[in-house]
Design a protein around this motif. Structure first.
Motif, PDB file in Angstrom:
ATOM      1  N   ASN A 239      53.917  48.198  29.489  1.00  0.00           N
ATOM      2  CA  ASN A 239      52.962  48.989  30.266  1.00  0.00           C
ATOM      3  C   ASN A 239      51.989  49.757  29.364  1.00  0.00           C
ATOM      4  O   ASN A 239      50.815  49.926  29.715  1.00  0.00           O
ATOM      5  CB  ASN A 239      53.700  49.960  31.191  1.00  0.00           C
ATOM      6  CG  ASN A 239      54.350  49.256  32.357  1.00  0.00           C
ATOM      7  OD1 ASN A 239      53.907  48.190  32.773  1.00  0.00           O
ATOM      8  ND2 ASN A 239      55.415  49.837  32.886  1.00  0.00           N
ATOM      9  N   GLU A 240      52.489  50.201  28.232  1.00  0.00           N
ATOM     10  CA  GLU A 240      51.601  50.918  27.312  1.00  0.00           C
ATOM     11  C   GLU A 240      50.574  49.982  26.695  1.00  0.00           C
ATOM     12  O   GLU A 240      49.387  50.298  26.626  1.00  0.00           O
ATOM     13  CB  GLU A 240      52.429  51.589  26.209  1.00  0.00           C
ATOM     14  CG  GLU A 240      53.196  52.816  26.672  1.00  0.00           C
ATOM     15  CD  GLU A 240      53.880  53.527  25.521  1.00  0.00           C
ATOM     16  OE1 GLU A 240      53.500  53.265  24.358  1.00  0.00           O
ATOM     17  OE2 GLU A 240      54.782  54.336  25.763  1.00  0.00           O
TER      18      GLU A 240
ATOM     19  N   ASP B  61      44.919  47.093  25.690  1.00  0.00           N
ATOM     20  CA  ASP B  61      44.279  45.836  25.272  1.00  0.00           C
ATOM     21  C   ASP B  61      44.442  44.790  26.375  1.00  0.00           C
ATOM     22  O   ASP B  61      45.545  44.326  26.655  1.00  0.00           O
ATOM     23  CB  ASP B  61      44.925  45.345  23.969  1.00  0.00           C
ATOM     24  CG  ASP B  61      44.135  44.214  23.313  1.00  0.00           C
ATOM     25  OD1 ASP B  61      43.327  43.569  24.017  1.00  0.00           O
ATOM     26  OD2 ASP B  61      44.337  43.968  22.110  1.00  0.00           O
ATOM     27  N   GLU B  62      43.347  44.423  27.007  1.00  0.00           N
ATOM     28  CA  GLU B  62      43.406  43.456  28.112  1.00  0.00           C
ATOM     29  C   GLU B  62      43.908  42.095  27.653  1.00  0.00           C
ATOM     30  O   GLU B  62      44.471  41.332  28.432  1.00  0.00           O
ATOM     31  CB  GLU B  62      42.013  43.302  28.735  1.00  0.00           C
ATOM     32  CG  GLU B  62      42.013  42.400  29.970  1.00  0.00           C
ATOM     33  CD  GLU B  62      40.643  42.297  30.631  1.00  0.00           C
ATOM     34  OE1 GLU B  62      40.481  41.421  31.497  1.00  0.00           O
ATOM     35  OE2 GLU B  62      39.743  43.087  30.273  1.00  0.00           O
TER      36      GLU B  62
ATOM     37  N   HIS C 141      40.976  42.139  38.054  1.00  0.00           N
ATOM     38  CA  HIS C 141      40.627  41.237  39.165  1.00  0.00           C
ATOM     39  C   HIS C 141      41.065  39.800  38.911  1.00  0.00           C
ATOM     40  O   HIS C 141      41.556  39.117  39.817  1.00  0.00           O
ATOM     41  CB  HIS C 141      39.119  41.298  39.409  1.00  0.00           C
ATOM     42  CG  HIS C 141      38.650  40.386  40.504  1.00  0.00           C
ATOM     43  ND1 HIS C 141      38.871  40.678  41.844  1.00  0.00           N
ATOM     44  CD2 HIS C 141      38.021  39.182  40.461  1.00  0.00           C
ATOM     45  CE1 HIS C 141      38.370  39.688  42.571  1.00  0.00           C
ATOM     46  NE2 HIS C 141      37.851  38.790  41.763  1.00  0.00           N
ATOM     47  N   THR C 142      40.932  39.352  37.671  1.00  0.00           N
ATOM     48  CA  THR C 142      41.225  37.959  37.321  1.00  0.00           C
ATOM     49  C   THR C 142      42.678  37.581  37.598  1.00  0.00           C
ATOM     50  O   THR C 142      42.969  36.415  37.870  1.00  0.00           O
ATOM     51  CB  THR C 142      40.927  37.730  35.823  1.00  0.00           C
ATOM     52  OG1 THR C 142      39.640  38.261  35.531  1.00  0.00           O
ATOM     53  CG2 THR C 142      40.958  36.251  35.485  1.00  0.00           C
TER      54      THR C 142
ATOM     55  N   LEU D 168      49.453  47.748  37.359  1.00  0.00           N
ATOM     56  CA  LEU D 168      48.457  47.714  36.283  1.00  0.00           C
ATOM     57  C   LEU D 168      47.801  46.336  36.194  1.00  0.00           C
ATOM     58  O   LEU D 168      46.580  46.223  36.034  1.00  0.00           O
ATOM     59  CB  LEU D 168      49.109  48.073  34.950  1.00  0.00           C
ATOM     60  CG  LEU D 168      49.545  49.537  34.777  1.00  0.00           C
ATOM     61  CD1 LEU D 168      50.381  49.699  33.510  1.00  0.00           C
ATOM     62  CD2 LEU D 168      48.324  50.456  34.728  1.00  0.00           C
ATOM     63  N   ILE D 169      48.601  45.293  36.304  1.00  0.00           N
ATOM     64  CA  ILE D 169      48.056  43.935  36.236  1.00  0.00           C
ATOM     65  C   ILE D 169      47.105  43.686  37.407  1.00  0.00           C
ATOM     66  O   ILE D 169      46.051  43.049  37.258  1.00  0.00           O
ATOM     67  CB  ILE D 169      49.189  42.892  36.223  1.00  0.00           C
ATOM     68  CG1 ILE D 169      49.994  43.005  34.928  1.00  0.00           C
ATOM     69  CG2 ILE D 169      48.641  41.465  36.367  1.00  0.00           C
ATOM     70  CD1 ILE D 169      51.263  42.191  34.903  1.00  0.00           C
TER      71      ILE D 169
END
Length: 574
Positions: A177-178, A183-184, A226-227, A221-222
């Motif tokens: 989660n961190e 960083d995407e 949008h992708t 978070l995910i």
């Protein structure tokens, strides 16, 4: 006992060195595989599986095996496969293989064996044959880390999620989660790793609340990317999220609701939520304000706002008697709940007269006007939402206008026009414009209340839209003779109008509306006198010369009365 098994038992005391040997060999093979230029897709698959196996073994290395026979057998089998992998890698590097089809078959068999080894290690841990020692998660990759480094890190986390103890799982989820917030690329690679997202989804049903909370946070978070929303949907996220809503911890439920709100922004997913009982679960939260936290209730309203765009779902919500509950939430002292419930009510009322009527019958107007009371200690944002709510819900029927006029709504508008912050002033001006257009009676009451001098001040606003709205509202009010008389009595009102027609005036737009107002005023002797003696008559004359229709009408009106002598020498042609 067979000789082979006896030998393995003897080897168990040397289990750690053999495990270390396997880890070192896998690391070497991963590095070697990058140099192979043939069968690249096959070797990419093998490399991914080697990385996963590497992570599993390093996780186990930090556990106490207690000379476990099953682990010893598994490690020996892995070493055999790794030896085979090394031979195949050298053949591909040296291009010494006997045939392409045979090598492709050998690589497929190698991949299958690596999968089997990974599963066997998971089974060993699941059986409770290993206990955690001092497991340390691999160092987090930096922002400048390569994709391979990130993939290695993600594989390590996945291994710990698969075979780790509860503490190790929580530690890995927390680390995940961190890193995905920083960083995407980490999200992208996690999605690409086979089974990673399914693993997170499965943790939503985990019995331990801390792990469930971290998993719910992860998918929330995910969902913010949008992708990857479709990946979550494909992994079957909806049903577990609703189960969390129904029976999870408070924090888990908040994350689950947040995730649902994000994935239901696409109305295609609304039916899936409904099919799994999500609407009922959300309504239950909204109806249990004394047992649920304000954040959860606000989020539940947000999800429902996305869902009621589907007509059948909206009808179900209405049939469940939820309108009264939402109106009650609008009276809440918690502003987050107020805002979200008002947004929901407005969405439901959009183009639906029957629902607007129900909201009004349940006391919705009083709840909205109460928020607008200057004495109420609510934020500007809440007042903005309340103003929009009144415009969307109340300005459609004479009954609702009557209720508004009887509960001090007009006083509130006037207060915010005079003293409100800019954003609230604009909304109050819109409300005055809408209210003025509802009935002759509303125009009269607004005139008596003192709206006209305030509207005149807005004619000098820097914003074209505000100037235009103020002028339109004023023009509508001056249709009423009583208002015209009151307007003209104030010398400054007429003066400002004429000044705005001066070509040199910075904010001299909206001439058509201003001329229309002046035209309505010329029926008053007092107004004509003020126009003729103002010093701004030439501005009107210039507009008339430019063939501006209303300006010509005003000049004709002025020249045709007993003050016509003041215009001697001026000849007008139609």
């Amino acid at each position: 006992m067979g000789e082979e098994e006896s030998n393995l038992i003897c080897q168990s005391s040397a289990e750690k060195p053999r495990l270390k040997q396997a880890i070192v060999l896998i690391s070497s093979l991963i590095s070697l595989s990058h140099s192979i230029k043939v069968f690249t897709a096959k070797w990419q698959s093998v490399r991914n599986k080697l990385e996963e196996l590497f992570s599993n073994l390093t996780a186990i290395e930090n556990c106490e095996s207690n000379e476990n026979l099953s682990l010893s057998i598994a490690v020996e089998s892995i070493l055999g496969t790794l030896k085979n992998c090394d031979e195949l890698a050298k053949q591909c590097l040296e291009l010494s293989y006997s045939g392409k089809l045979l090598m492709q078959s050998d690589l497929d068999m190698l991949s299958a064996k690596l999968d089997t080894h990974t599963k066997s290690l998971s089974d060993i841990y699941a059986a409770g044959l290993l206990t955690q020692s001092n497991a340390i998660v691999v160092s987090r990759p930096s922002v400048s880390a390569s994709k391979d480094d990130i993939r290695f890190y993600m594989n390590d986390l996945q291994s710990r999620l698969k075979i780790g103890s509860s503490d190790m799982k929580k530690q890995a989820l927390d680390a995940f989660n961190e890193v995905i917030q920083q960083d995407e690329r980490c999200v992208k690679i996690a999605v690409e790793i086979d089974g990673f997202i399914y693993l997170l989804v499965n943790f939503l049903d985990f019995q331990e609340s801390e792990i469930q909370e971290e998993a719910a946070k992860a998918v929330s978070l995910i969902a913010g990317f949008h992708t990857y929303k479709s990946v979550l949907i494909g992994a079957g996220i909806i049903a577990p999220l609703i189960r969390v809503l129904e029976s999870g911890s408070d924090l888990s439920r908040e994350f689950a609701a947040r995730c649902l709100m994000k994935v239901t922004e696409n109305s295609d997913n609304a039916w899936s939520v409904s099919a799994h009982g999500g609407v009922t679960a959300l309504l239950k939260i909204c109806g249990s304000s004394s047992h649920c936290g304000s954040e959860l209730i606000a989020l539940a309203c947000g999800v429902l706002k996305n869902l009621v765009g589907v007509e059948e779902i909206k009808r179900f919500v209405v049939e469940e008697g939820a309108i009264s509950e939402f109106v009650e939430l609008a009276r809440s002292k918690d502003e987050a709940i107020q805002i979200c419930s008002l947004d929901l009510l407005q969405t439901m009322a959009y183009r639906d007269e029957s629902i607007r009527k129900m909201i009004i019958e349940e006391g919705g107007i009083h709840a909205l006007v109460r928020i607008l009371d200057p004495k109420s200690s609510v934020s500007t944002k809440t007042r903005e939402v309340a103003f929009r709510g009144i415009a969307n819900i109340c300005f459609s029927s004479e009954n609702s206008i009557s209720i508004l006029l009887n509960c001090a709504f007009m006083d509130h508008i006037l207060y915010f026009l005079r003293y409100g912050e800019v954003s609230v002033q604009e909304l109050a001006l819109k409300a005055a414009f809408w209210l003025c257009g509802t009935s002759e009676e509303a125009k009269k009451v607004m005139g008596d209340a003192g709206f006209m001098p305030v509207l005149v001040k807005f004619l000098d606003s820097k914003s074209f839209e505000i100037r235009e709205m103020a002028a339109e509202t004023l023009s509508s009010m001056l249709i009423v003779p009583k208002n015209r008389k009151k307007f003209v009595q104030n010398d400054q009102n007429v003066q400002v109008l004429l000044q705005m027609l001066d070509p040199g005036e910075v904010n001299s737009g909206n001439k058509k509306l201003l001329l229309s107002i002046l035209m309505s005023l010329t029926s008053s002797n007092s107004a004509r006198k003020k126009i003729l003696s103002s010093g701004y008559l030439k501005s009107i004359e210039k507009l008339a010369e430019a063939e501006v229709s209303d300006a010509k009408k005003i000049v004709r009106k002025l020249s045709s009365n007993r003050f016509g002598s003041m215009l001697s020498g001026l000849f007008w042609h139609s």
